[in-house]
Design a protein around this motif. Structure first.
Motif, PDB file in Angstrom:
ATOM      1  N   MET A  80      62.058 -77.949 -35.724  1.00 12.37           N
ATOM      2  CA  MET A  80      62.289 -79.366 -35.413  1.00 12.37           C
ATOM      3  C   MET A  80      63.755 -79.792 -35.501  1.00 12.37           C
ATOM      4  N   GLU A  84      65.570 -81.286 -32.222  1.00 16.71           N
ATOM      5  CA  GLU A  84      66.150 -82.629 -32.214  1.00 16.71           C
ATOM      6  C   GLU A  84      67.618 -82.596 -31.799  1.00 16.71           C
ATOM      7  N   TYR A  87      67.696 -82.006 -28.129  1.00 15.06           N
ATOM      8  CA  TYR A  87      67.315 -83.237 -27.442  1.00 15.06           C
ATOM      9  C   TYR A  87      68.493 -84.224 -27.411  1.00 15.06           C
ATOM     10  N   ASN A  93      63.629 -83.187 -21.497  1.00 14.36           N
ATOM     11  CA  ASN A  93      62.424 -82.621 -22.093  1.00 14.36           C
ATOM     12  C   ASN A  93      62.776 -81.335 -22.843  1.00 14.36           C
ATOM     13  N   GLU A 108      55.096 -78.462 -29.244  1.00 16.47           N
ATOM     14  CA  GLU A 108      55.933 -79.636 -29.499  1.00 16.47           C
ATOM     15  C   GLU A 108      56.726 -79.970 -28.241  1.00 16.47           C
ATOM     16  N   ARG A 109      56.950 -81.273 -28.033  1.00 15.84           N
ATOM     17  CA  ARG A 109      57.820 -81.724 -26.952  1.00 15.84           C
ATOM     18  C   ARG A 109      58.547 -82.980 -27.391  1.00 15.84           C
ATOM     19  N   LEU A 110      59.839 -83.015 -27.128  1.00 16.82           N
ATOM     20  CA  LEU A 110      60.646 -84.218 -27.304  1.00 16.82           C
ATOM     21  C   LEU A 110      61.112 -84.629 -25.912  1.00 16.82           C
ATOM     22  N   SER A 111      60.969 -85.912 -25.590  1.00 20.86           N
ATOM     23  CA  SER A 111      61.266 -86.343 -24.233  1.00 20.86           C
ATOM     24  C   SER A 111      61.828 -87.747 -24.221  1.00 20.86           C
TER      25      SER A 111
END
Length: 238
Positions: A80, A84, A87, A93, A108-111
């Motif tokens: 993570m 982060e 990102y 994405n 996991e996906r951060l968008s």
């Protein structure tokens, strides 16, 4: 009984998140009385929840149990901070992927709000041969896995999807040589994905990370940041 319960649970999906008992009976092939009994037991234990219309959906208890899975939970904890950072550097994405059978499982996906729309989702699955993270995992999965993928068939999703054995083998060899892959519109038109492997201390590839941007974007600036994040996660896994 456990096998029948999983037939019921596996009937749910992104396209069908809520199902009636009659629909579950049709999808599982189980008699309606059996489905009625299983739904009641699963709901009692929190694995299913029933809405006001009488439809069932997956319960929060399953999410709680799934979050305890070491392969996903431990990896996600380590990854993570790097996800982060990646990102923040891209505002696109950013995805963390493991292999589950012949599919890439996105854990996991951060968008960002303005990021390009992608096909997959956190908790969803995509074919190994058509997704950037999946291709990285396939490249390091060994000959038996490749044979299984080829036997299952290489479905086409866009004109750029890899659909021949020759192209797949050459792509996998290039991933092993370069340490990353750039996939332009392999899975859906309008997107470009860059992926790199995550390794354990013994060198085994256990996961991959990817960044998905617009197809017109230049992937070159993404590659150093992506590979740095992958190395950081790999050190954390060690």
């Amino acid at each position: 009984m456990l096998g029948r319960a999983f037939l019921v649970l596996n009937s749910f999906g992104v396209e069908r998140p809520r199902l009636t008992q009659s629909e579950l009976s049709r999808r599982t092939g189980l008699p309606l009385p059996t489905v009625h009994r299983l739904c009641g037991q699963l709901a009692d234990h929190g694995a299913l929840e029933r809405d006001a219309d009488g439809r069932y959906e997956i319960g929060v208890r399953l999410w709680e149990l799934g979050a305890l899975a070491p392969r996903a939970h431990g990896l996600r904890q380590v990854a993570m901070p790097y996800l982060e950072d990646l990102y923040e550097a891209t505002h696109e994405n950013v995805q963390l992927i493991v292999r589950e059978g012949l599919e890439a499982l996105y854990i996991e996906r951060l968008s960002a709000r303005g990021a390009v729309t992608v096909v997959g989702r956190a908790g969803g699955r995509l074919p190994l041969h058509a997704s950037s993270g999946g291709l990285v995992l396939l490249a390091h999965g060994g000959a038996d896995l490749l044979a299984e993928v080829l036997e299952a068939g290489l479905a086409r999703f866009t004109p750029n999807t890899i659909t021949t054995e020759h192209r797949l083998r050459s792509t996998l060899a290039e991933i092993r040589r370069a340490g990353y892959i750039v996939c332009r519109e392999h899975l859906n038109v309008g997107t470009l994905a860059v992926a790199a492997p995550i390794l354990r201390a013994n060198g085994a590839v256990v996961a991959s990370i990817s960044v998905v941007v617009r197809a017109a974007d230049d992937p070159a600036p993404l590659i150093p940041a992506l590979r740095a994040a992958a190395r950081g996660i790999s050190r954390g896994m060690a």
